[in-house]
Structures are given as C-alpha cells and as structure tokens.
Design a protein around this motif. Structure first.
Motif, mmCIF file in Angstrom:
data_model
loop_
_atom_site.group_PDB
_atom_site.id
_atom_site.type_symbol
_atom_site.label_atom_id
_atom_site.label_comp_id
_atom_site.label_asym_id
_atom_site.label_seq_id
_atom_site.Cartn_x
_atom_site.Cartn_y
_atom_site.Cartn_z
ATOM 1 N N UNK A 48 49.097 48.773 38.089
ATOM 2 C CA UNK A 48 48.063 47.781 37.799
ATOM 3 C C UNK A 48 47.900 46.799 38.962
ATOM 4 N N UNK A 49 49.009 46.305 39.488
ATOM 5 C CA UNK A 49 48.940 45.355 40.613
ATOM 6 C C UNK A 49 48.267 46.011 41.810
ATOM 7 N N UNK A 50 48.675 47.200 42.136
ATOM 8 C CA UNK A 50 48.111 47.925 43.279
ATOM 9 C C UNK A 50 46.608 48.166 43.096
ATOM 10 N N UNK A 51 46.202 48.591 41.908
ATOM 11 C CA UNK A 51 44.782 48.833 41.632
ATOM 12 C C UNK A 51 43.962 47.542 41.716
ATOM 13 N N UNK A 52 44.513 46.434 41.225
ATOM 14 C CA UNK A 52 43.801 45.150 41.300
ATOM 15 C C UNK A 52 43.612 44.717 42.751
ATOM 16 N N UNK A 53 44.637 44.877 43.551
ATOM 17 C CA UNK A 53 44.515 44.505 44.965
ATOM 18 C C UNK A 53 43.414 45.326 45.647
ATOM 19 N N UNK A 54 43.383 46.619 45.373
ATOM 20 C CA UNK A 54 42.347 47.467 45.980
ATOM 21 C C UNK A 54 40.963 47.120 45.451
ATOM 22 N N UNK A 55 40.875 46.755 44.206
ATOM 23 C CA UNK A 55 39.577 46.457 43.591
ATOM 24 C C UNK A 55 38.997 45.130 44.079
#
Length: 108
Positions: A48-55
């Motif tokens: 989730x953290x990784x996806x939020x950073x990319x988004x």
C-alpha cells in the motif's frame, strides 16, 4: 522670556542627511523548499505504501518507491519529496488521505 536658537543649531536640526555613495540593492530571496515525510506505522502494508508513493509523487518509480518503503519501515521515516510549499502540501494531503502516517511539513 523668549529663547532664540542660533542659526547653526536651527539649520542643523532641519537639514536632510544625505549619505553619498550608498546604493540601494534589491536582494531576492528564494522561497524555501518543504520536505514530505512518511512515517512508519503498524497498519499500512509495504504494498500500500509503495503504491501510494507511485500514485501521488510525480516521477516516482517502482524501485524508488520500494526503497523508500523499506526506509520507512526500517528507519521509521523517509523523505519522499522535496519542493515548493504548495506542491508539498498537496502531496502531503493526498498521502495522508490515502491512510499513510505523515510527519508535519518541514522547511528543507
């Protein structure tokens, strides 16, 4: 009784002071940059953290997002973006709304 001021005292108190050789310079100050810092917590997953950073962070790659996520987990926090205040506020708000634990914005 009337007291008279001498001409030299009177003229000295009303004459403008001119400082020749002094110039006026305009110094431009740049606006400070701000740091967007994500904190570690016990409820967000790595994914989730990784996806939020990319988004939400422009130009964020998958590899960098994963590296920052690991830094957040193992070091307790990571600076994920640095830049002008208005953009920092936007990214901070977006990440917070996505559920990430955020430190207050800091001037860089």
């Amino acid at each position: 009784m009337v007291t008279r001021l001498s001409a030299s005292v009177y003229s000295a108190s009303t004459a403008p002071t001119v400082n020749p050789g002094r110039t006026t310079q305009v110094t431009r100050k740049t606006y400070p940059n701000y740091k967007v810092i994500v904190l570690n917590d016990d409820f967000n997953t790595f994914q989730h953290v990784s996806e939020c950073l990319m988004k939400y962070i422009p130009g964020m790659t998958g590899d960098l997002a994963w590296d920052l996520t690991n830094q957040i987990h193992y070091e307790g926090q990571a600076i994920v973006w640095v830049g002008p205040q208005e953009m920092a506020e936007l990214y901070h708000q977006q990440l917070r709304r996505a559920g990430l634990t955020m430190a207050p914005l800091e001037a860089a």
